[in-house]
Design a protein around this motif. Structure first.
Motif, PDB file in Angstrom:
ATOM      1  N   ASP A  25       0.808  -1.223   0.000  1.00  0.00           N
ATOM      2  CA  ASP A  25       0.000   0.000   0.000  1.00  0.00           C
ATOM      3  C   ASP A  25       0.839   1.270   0.000  1.00  0.00           C
ATOM      4  N   THR A  26       1.965   1.247   0.662  1.00  0.00           N
ATOM      5  CA  THR A  26       2.740   2.479   0.852  1.00  0.00           C
ATOM      6  C   THR A  26       4.089   2.478   0.138  1.00  0.00           C
ATOM      7  N   GLY A  27       4.493   1.330  -0.412  1.00  0.00           N
ATOM      8  CA  GLY A  27       5.841   1.248  -0.942  1.00  0.00           C
ATOM      9  C   GLY A  27       6.829   1.027   0.183  1.00  0.00           C
ATOM     10  N   ARG A  28       8.046   1.535   0.010  1.00  0.00           N
ATOM     11  CA  ARG A  28       9.083   1.277   1.003  1.00  0.00           C
ATOM     12  C   ARG A  28       8.743   1.924   2.337  1.00  0.00           C
ATOM     13  N   GLY A  29       8.936   1.171   3.395  1.00  0.00           N
ATOM     14  CA  GLY A  29       8.704   1.661   4.740  1.00  0.00           C
ATOM     15  C   GLY A  29       9.566   0.894   5.720  1.00  0.00           C
ATOM     16  N   VAL A  30       9.233   0.994   6.989  1.00  0.00           N
ATOM     17  CA  VAL A  30      10.021   0.355   8.043  1.00  0.00           C
ATOM     18  C   VAL A  30       9.116  -0.571   8.847  1.00  0.00           C
ATOM     19  N   LYS A  31       9.566  -1.807   9.045  1.00  0.00           N
ATOM     20  CA  LYS A  31       8.792  -2.732   9.881  1.00  0.00           C
ATOM     21  C   LYS A  31       9.586  -3.062  11.138  1.00  0.00           C
ATOM     22  N   THR A  32       8.859  -3.451  12.152  1.00  0.00           N
ATOM     23  CA  THR A  32       9.492  -3.817  13.418  1.00  0.00           C
ATOM     24  C   THR A  32       9.591  -5.336  13.524  1.00  0.00           C
ATOM     25  N   LEU A  33      10.712  -5.789  14.040  1.00  0.00           N
ATOM     26  CA  LEU A  33      10.931  -7.223  14.226  1.00  0.00           C
ATOM     27  C   LEU A  33      10.676  -7.651  15.663  1.00  0.00           C
ATOM     28  N   ARG A  34      10.118  -6.724  16.456  1.00  0.00           N
ATOM     29  CA  ARG A  34       9.738  -7.077  17.823  1.00  0.00           C
ATOM     30  C   ARG A  34       8.491  -6.276  18.184  1.00  0.00           C
ATOM     31  N   PRO A  35       7.711  -6.719  19.173  1.00  0.00           N
ATOM     32  CA  PRO A  35       6.523  -5.952  19.568  1.00  0.00           C
ATOM     33  C   PRO A  35       6.918  -4.593  20.151  1.00  0.00           C
ATOM     34  N   LEU A  36       6.079  -3.615  19.930  1.00  0.00           N
ATOM     35  CA  LEU A  36       6.292  -2.280  20.490  1.00  0.00           C
ATOM     36  C   LEU A  36       5.034  -1.828  21.204  1.00  0.00           C
ATOM     37  N   LYS A  37       5.209  -1.165  22.325  1.00  0.00           N
ATOM     38  CA  LYS A  37       4.102  -0.565  23.048  1.00  0.00           C
ATOM     39  C   LYS A  37       4.066   0.930  22.772  1.00  0.00           C
ATOM     40  N   PHE A  38       2.890   1.515  22.895  1.00  0.00           N
ATOM     41  CA  PHE A  38       2.727   2.946  22.696  1.00  0.00           C
ATOM     42  C   PHE A  38       3.746   3.723  23.533  1.00  0.00           C
ATOM     43  N   ASN A  39       4.451   4.643  22.906  1.00  0.00           N
ATOM     44  CA  ASN A  39       5.460   5.507  23.518  1.00  0.00           C
ATOM     45  C   ASN A  39       6.806   4.824  23.756  1.00  0.00           C
ATOM     46  N   ASP A  40       6.957   3.565  23.342  1.00  0.00           N
ATOM     47  CA  ASP A  40       8.296   2.971  23.363  1.00  0.00           C
ATOM     48  C   ASP A  40       9.202   3.765  22.426  1.00  0.00           C
ATOM     49  N   VAL A  41      10.484   3.853  22.769  1.00  0.00           N
ATOM     50  CA  VAL A  41      11.444   4.505  21.883  1.00  0.00           C
ATOM     51  C   VAL A  41      11.731   3.572  20.708  1.00  0.00           C
ATOM     52  N   VAL A  42      11.429   4.032  19.521  1.00  0.00           N
ATOM     53  CA  VAL A  42      11.681   3.240  18.318  1.00  0.00           C
ATOM     54  C   VAL A  42      13.126   3.404  17.878  1.00  0.00           C
ATOM     55  N   LEU A  43      13.594   4.636  17.829  1.00  0.00           N
ATOM     56  CA  LEU A  43      15.003   4.885  17.521  1.00  0.00           C
ATOM     57  C   LEU A  43      15.396   6.275  17.993  1.00  0.00           C
ATOM     58  N   THR A  44      16.671   6.419  18.284  1.00  0.00           N
ATOM     59  CA  THR A  44      17.249   7.694  18.684  1.00  0.00           C
ATOM     60  C   THR A  44      18.359   8.045  17.705  1.00  0.00           C
ATOM     61  N   ILE A  45      18.281   9.254  17.143  1.00  0.00           N
ATOM     62  CA  ILE A  45      19.233   9.655  16.113  1.00  0.00           C
ATOM     63  C   ILE A  45      20.103  10.780  16.667  1.00  0.00           C
ATOM     64  N   PRO A  46      21.405  10.577  16.781  1.00  0.00           N
ATOM     65  CA  PRO A  46      22.278  11.637  17.273  1.00  0.00           C
ATOM     66  C   PRO A  46      22.247  12.862  16.367  1.00  0.00           C
ATOM     67  N   GLY A  47      22.372  14.024  16.964  1.00  0.00           N
ATOM     68  CA  GLY A  47      22.316  15.260  16.199  1.00  0.00           C
ATOM     69  C   GLY A  47      23.391  15.364  15.139  1.00  0.00           C
ATOM     70  N   SER A  48      24.533  14.715  15.355  1.00  0.00           N
ATOM     71  CA  SER A  48      25.618  14.779  14.374  1.00  0.00           C
ATOM     72  C   SER A  48      25.275  14.073  13.070  1.00  0.00           C
TER      73      SER A  48
END
Length: 442
Positions: A25-48
């Motif tokens: 439906d959307t083309g390329r995207g990102v899937k999770t390989l583990r369960p996630l709960k609402f407000n779990d941190v999905v990823l953190t990207i350093p400012g650099s």
């Protein structure tokens, strides 16, 4: 950890539980390989790792050059030049070059539509804004060409900094950029890997930038099971903006809107007094009002026009009327509603293809799903629906001001006691009109 290593490990700081995937439906995207709960941190990207104005300025080669351009470049142009600069010498910038390789090579924004494809939504705000945007892109490119690229051909080889390249960079920024309001400024950036997450209005807003830690976090906007696509929310974006800046539309988008522009000419009668009243009511002289499916005729549109159409004898009334929140008088209200009806009818008449014809072509598959003309048709349908609703609402309001039989405008007009949807100036008009009105009364 270097940007390239971080990208290769899924962007989740080595956790490896996020994966790029092509979804039907959307083309390329990102899937999770583990369960996630609402407000779990999905990823953190350093400012650099972020693409930002500061990052462009900090580059030892590019920074001094773009800082020297007068007049100063806009945020968009700095980021566009930054992207193209790295793209032109990926071997020298291993990390950012790896991210460039992940970006699409082409986009589906409306600026890439052919004239025939764009004509499907003629009369819509998308049509007019796209035409303006195409010209703006040409003008901005020639500004860069004359003031930057041609002066530094060693840094900006023209074969890699064409107008088409510039359009690609702009579309990368529009579709993948994130904006944050910081205490002292507006901050725009592109975040590697986070820019691969697709939009869904069904998840909570879930991306934040922390200037103290100089990092961007994406949180889970809802609960996810293993294998589900992870989304972010761009906010309440209508289809005309989604197609113009992101290259897609949402079916039955609840945030569809039409922007109605109102202005008062400086030569209008009682201009200074009316401007003072508009300002006291919190309204701008040149104002844009968003008409929505949920509110096709906002009260502020009426407030603005009530002030704009005041007579000198009515000015004093406005001083105690809360900025025209309520009806000023029957004469004023009838005038503004008639003007609105004429305006809405005129706007609808400018659409090249009526709503019903567009719907028929979609249902009969003449406009195939996900084609440019299909997307343009949906934008036009959404805006026409809103304008029709606004027109209907305006007509209903006018019916409560003017006599349904003779059209007389009077403060003493009385509503039909049964349906309360029309008014009459007297019993004679009510009796005369009953033969017609009885079919819709009640």
């Amino acid at each position: 950890m270097k940007l390239q290593e971080w990208l290769e490990k899924g962007g989740a700081e080595g956790l490896g539980w996020l994966q790029l995937e092509n979804f039907p439906d959307t083309g390329r995207g990102v899937k999770t390989l583990r369960p996630l709960k609402f407000n779990d941190v999905v990823l953190t990207i350093p400012g650099s790792f972020l693409w930002s104005v500061d990052a462009a300025f900090d580059d030892s080669v590019l920074g001094p050059t773009i800082r020297s351009v007068k007049p100063s470049l806009s945020v968009e142009d700095i980021l566009a030049v930054f992207l193209l600069f790295i793209k032109s010498r990926q071997e020298e910038y291993e990390g950012r070059g790896a991210h460039i390789k992940l970006l699409p090579t082409s986009y589906t924004m409306s600026v890439f539509f052919s004239d025939e494809e764009l004509e499907v939504c003629s009369g819509s705000s998308l049509y007019h804004l796209t035409q303006q945007l195409k010209q703006q892109i040409k003008d901005d490119y020639f500004h860069l060409l004359n003031n930057l690229f041609s002066k530094h051909p060693d840094l900006f080889p023209l074969e890699k900094f064409t107008q088409n390249d510039y359009m690609w960079a702009l579309c990368s920024i529009w579709s993948r950029g994130m904006d944050f309001q910081l205490p002292d400024k507006q901050f725009r950036c592109i975040a590697p890997f986070a820019d691969m997450l697709n939009h869904s209005p069904d998840v909570q807003l879930c991306h934040i930038y922390n200037p103290r830690s100089d990092s961007l976090q994406v949180l889970a906007g809802k609960d996810y099971t293993i294998g589900e696509q992870v989304f972010i929310n761009y906010g309440p974006v209508p289809n005309n903006r989604l197609l113009r800046l992101y290259g897609f539309i949402l079916l039955n988008n609840p945030y569809d809107s039409y922007d109605l522009v109102l202005t008062t000419h400086h030569g209008a009668p009682l201009y200074d007094q009316k401007i003072a009243l508009l300002e006291s009511a919190g309204l701008q002289v040149n104002a844009t009002f968003s008409l929505k499916l949920s509110d096709p005729l906002p009260l502020d549109v009426l407030r603005y026009l009530r002030i704009q159409r005041l007579l000198s004898s009515e000015i004093s009334t406005m001083n105690v009327n809360r900025g025209a929140k309520n009806i000023v008088c029957a004469r004023n209200e009838a005038e503004i509603l008639k003007a609105l009806i004429e305006a809405f009818e005129g706007l609808l008449a400018k659409f090249g293809t009526p709503l019903e014809d567009l719907e028929a072509k979609i249902s009969s598959n003449i406009y195939k799903q996900s084609d440019n003309v299909w997307a343009a048709a949906h934008v036009s349908i959404g805006e026409q629906r809103i304008l029709r609703m606004a027109l209907q609402k305006t007509r209903e309001l006018l019916a409560l001001i003017i006599c349904a039989q003779c059209g007389k405008v009077d403060e003493d007009n009385k509503r039909c006691a049964r349906c309360r949807r029309v008014v009459y100036c007297g019993r004679d008009c009510q009796k005369t009109h009953y033969k017609e009105h009885k079919f819709v009364c009640n």
